[in-house]
Design an enzyme around this catalytic site. Sequence first.
Site, PDB file in Angstrom:
ATOM      1  N   CYS B  82     -10.452  -7.346   1.663  1.00  0.00           N
ATOM      2  CA  CYS B  82     -11.282  -7.254   0.452  1.00  0.00           C
ATOM      3  C   CYS B  82     -11.555  -8.648  -0.125  1.00  0.00           C
ATOM      4  O   CYS B  82     -12.189  -9.466   0.513  1.00  0.00           O
ATOM      5  CB  CYS B  82     -10.639  -6.299  -0.551  1.00  0.00           C
ATOM      6  SG  CYS B  82     -11.781  -5.759  -1.830  1.00  0.00           S
ATOM      7  N   HIS B 193     -10.614  -1.270   2.825  1.00  0.00           N
ATOM      8  CA  HIS B 193      -9.173  -1.208   2.581  1.00  0.00           C
ATOM      9  C   HIS B 193      -8.505  -0.402   3.691  1.00  0.00           C
ATOM     10  O   HIS B 193      -8.466   0.822   3.612  1.00  0.00           O
ATOM     11  CB  HIS B 193      -8.904  -0.566   1.210  1.00  0.00           C
ATOM     12  CG  HIS B 193      -9.283  -1.464   0.086  1.00  0.00           C
ATOM     13  ND1 HIS B 193      -8.416  -2.383  -0.444  1.00  0.00           N
ATOM     14  CD2 HIS B 193     -10.444  -1.621  -0.575  1.00  0.00           C
ATOM     15  CE1 HIS B 193      -9.025  -3.072  -1.396  1.00  0.00           C
ATOM     16  NE2 HIS B 193     -10.256  -2.620  -1.493  1.00  0.00           N
ATOM     17  N   GLU B 195      -5.475   0.050   4.198  1.00  0.00           N
ATOM     18  CA  GLU B 195      -4.309   0.766   3.660  1.00  0.00           C
ATOM     19  C   GLU B 195      -4.709   2.070   2.973  1.00  0.00           C
ATOM     20  O   GLU B 195      -3.860   2.875   2.620  1.00  0.00           O
ATOM     21  CB  GLU B 195      -3.540  -0.149   2.695  1.00  0.00           C
ATOM     22  CG  GLU B 195      -4.165  -0.392   1.328  1.00  0.00           C
ATOM     23  CD  GLU B 195      -5.266  -1.449   1.294  1.00  0.00           C
ATOM     24  OE1 GLU B 195      -5.772  -1.833   2.376  1.00  0.00           O
ATOM     25  OE2 GLU B 195      -5.632  -1.877   0.175  1.00  0.00           O
TER      26      GLU B 195
END
Lengths: 257, 215
Positions: B82, B193, B195
């Site tokens: 990001c 992202h 995650e």
Amino acid sequence: MGLAKRIIPCLDVDAGRVVKGVQFVDIRDAGDPVEVARRYDEQGADEITFLDITASSDQRETMVHVVEQVAGEVFIPLTVGGGIREVADIRRMLNAGADKVGVNTAAVFNPEFVREAAERFGSQCIVVAIDAKQVSAPEEPLRWEIFTHGGRKPTGIDVIEWAHLMVDYGAGEILLTSMDRDGTRDGFDLVLTRSVSEAVNVPVIASGGVGNLDHLVDGIIEGKADAVLAASIFHFGEYTVGDAKRHMAEHGIEVRL
Amino acid sequence: MASIAIIDYGMGNLHSIAKAFEHVTGRDRVLVTSEHATIRAADRVVFPGVGAIRDCMAELQRSGLDQVVLDSARSKPMLGVCLGMQALLDSSEENQGTDCLGIIPGRVVRFPAYLRDTGNDARLKIPHMGWNQVEQARAHPLWRGITSGSRFYFVHSYYAAPQEDADVAATTPYGIEFASVIARDNVFAVQFHPEKSQHEGLALLSNFVGWDGES
């Protein structure tokens, strides 16, 4: 092809259990939030929203533990709303593993809170929840007002003006709930949804009233929502999130399958 | 034991990314840290970040971590995520223009206002938020087991525009085609992202854990 429309199951959590009220009255138990979240993740939910409806503040810690547990095993965006009143509440939820927080009543009573929160944590994690109720008489032009306290207290604030203001203050997303439809299973208030979605340049999540899969399609196509949120149609096993996505895809809506 | 240092420089919440790495590799190998020595000693480095680029660069400079990131980018597998991707370029348009680390030639620019879908002309909102397709532009070890066109979770209003096409490892359509992944030597950086991107995201993190830094 491109960005998918999102399906977001919502878990109303009271003292550590998933419940779903019908128009905030009849509350039915729907299970352990961690298990329910895990199930929706497996079904392909794009995000999960937890709404903490616990009344007493001494049970608020329960929600923190729920978020911690879910965040350790479910790797999709998690939003937590309900009882977020100050910066410390936001920090506690983000540290527990939430990605976004929903701010509702606190924003109505203190709009500067939204600005402060967005500056501190970034707009991407501030979702402003708007509870809207139609206030215009049948022959008048449509108008909706913000209501607080589960739809009981009017504020006199116009929904469209409020949505603009909240985006100016740094809201990264709007969670729009029709209090007229919530719990009815009659479908979203599509005119309300479209009016807000066309008025602002941030994503709008439609909420309140989903009773079948066509309602989700209507929310995207007619309501122009960027995401749809539903609770009871998923909680009691009527439909899976996968069923909903396949139905939306059959109607030409781009989804993550 | 081989270790992964997630650089903590005060920009955003690192809980999610740490949890996701722990999930794919075990708790004892993941360190969330601002200690220069720990980051320098780690086998691989994750450079995350959310928020505004000016604050990000100010924090990096104040803490001296900018030099640690620059050195890591020359010496070991590094994953930018990001804002941690955007900071690798020369500069960003955000905050009236901000100088960045200059590890990858190019700029960071804002999505145009009045963005429209090239297919159906629908208005596209900013931030670009949600699950979008990542079209792999070239082969890379970090793509192992991940199909080109898989969806990952994005939330951002600015995107990287690398100067050289060779640095683009994937693109994503959002009114325009933008570089959603850049890669050069031992550096791999993603706008989305991982995650928060369920199976594909965890697969990418797992590939990073096993990556020797050769592309």
